[in-house]
Scaffold this active site. Structure first.
Site, PDB file in Angstrom:
ATOM      1  N   GLY A   1       0.867  -0.975  -0.115  1.00  0.00           N
ATOM      2  CA  GLY A   1       0.067  -0.140   0.057  1.00  0.00           C
ATOM      3  C   GLY A   1       0.792   1.195   0.114  1.00  0.00           C
ATOM      4  O   GLY A   1       0.349   2.251   0.661  1.00  0.00           O
ATOM      5  N   HIS A   2       1.940   1.281  -0.806  1.00  0.00           N
ATOM      6  CA  HIS A   2       2.894   2.529  -0.958  1.00  0.00           C
ATOM      7  C   HIS A   2       3.717   2.006  -2.106  1.00  0.00           C
ATOM      8  O   HIS A   2       3.779   1.163  -3.022  1.00  0.00           O
ATOM      9  CB  HIS A   2       3.598   2.516   0.421  1.00  0.00           C
ATOM     10  CG  HIS A   2       4.504   1.252   0.545  1.00  0.00           C
ATOM     11  ND1 HIS A   2       4.387   0.161   1.041  1.00  0.00           N
ATOM     12  CD2 HIS A   2       5.898   1.282   0.079  1.00  0.00           C
ATOM     13  CE1 HIS A   2       5.300  -0.743   1.223  1.00  0.00           C
ATOM     14  NE2 HIS A   2       6.470   0.045   0.571  1.00  0.00           N
ATOM     15  N   ALA A   3       4.324   3.324  -2.481  1.00  0.00           N
ATOM     16  CA  ALA A   3       5.308   3.602  -3.597  1.00  0.00           C
ATOM     17  C   ALA A   3       6.557   3.932  -2.910  1.00  0.00           C
ATOM     18  O   ALA A   3       6.383   4.478  -1.808  1.00  0.00           O
ATOM     19  CB  ALA A   3       4.860   4.260  -4.639  1.00  0.00           C
TER      20      ALA A   3
END
Length: 137
Positions: A53-55
């Site tokens: 749930g991130h970059a």
């Protein structure tokens, strides 16, 4: 900027042995496109939970299913791509600028990550709306 097609599944070397196989990776290998500065792993992920749930702005990663299986959902802001990882001698290369979600963990799965940088909270983009702004630059 990277897109989901810059992500690729790499077949890692596997040395066969009747007593058990082994995969060895080091910086000298041309397979890994960056110097490995950090290794971590996820385990005991409860059923139905998701991770990621991130970059990352600058971090390169190789994601490996050291045991079990899970899905990696890659997103470049325009296109999504799903990759199933379920063999320990295959790793998914994820360059900077790709949003990732990790889902559908099998019981007993272990997710291993090799990263190009040490942990830096400022490298994370944890809000998808912020990610879309980052990708539009």
């Amino acid at each position: 900027m990277a897109n989901v097609f810059n992500c690729s599944v790499l077949e890692l070397p596997k040395i066969h042995n009747r007593a058990g196989n082994i995969t060895v990776l080091d910086h000298a290998d041309s397979i890994i496109p960056f110097e490995i500065k950090r290794i971590y792993y996820l385990f005991d992920v409860p059923g139905g939970e998701s991770r990621g749930g991130h970059a990352h702005k600058n971090l390169h990663q190789i994601i490996i299913a050291a045991s079990g299986s899970f899905d990696v959902i890659l997103d470049d802001g325009k296109i999504k791509r799903s990759i199933v990882l379920n063999r320990p001698n295959y790793g998914l290369y994820v360059p900077p600028g790709i949003w990732r979600d990790l889902e559908n963990f099998s019981s007993g799965s272990v997710l291993l990550v090799m990263a190009s940088e040490n942990y830096d909270e400022n490298d994370y983009i944890r809000d998808y709306e912020d990610y879309k702004i980052f990708k539009s630059r």
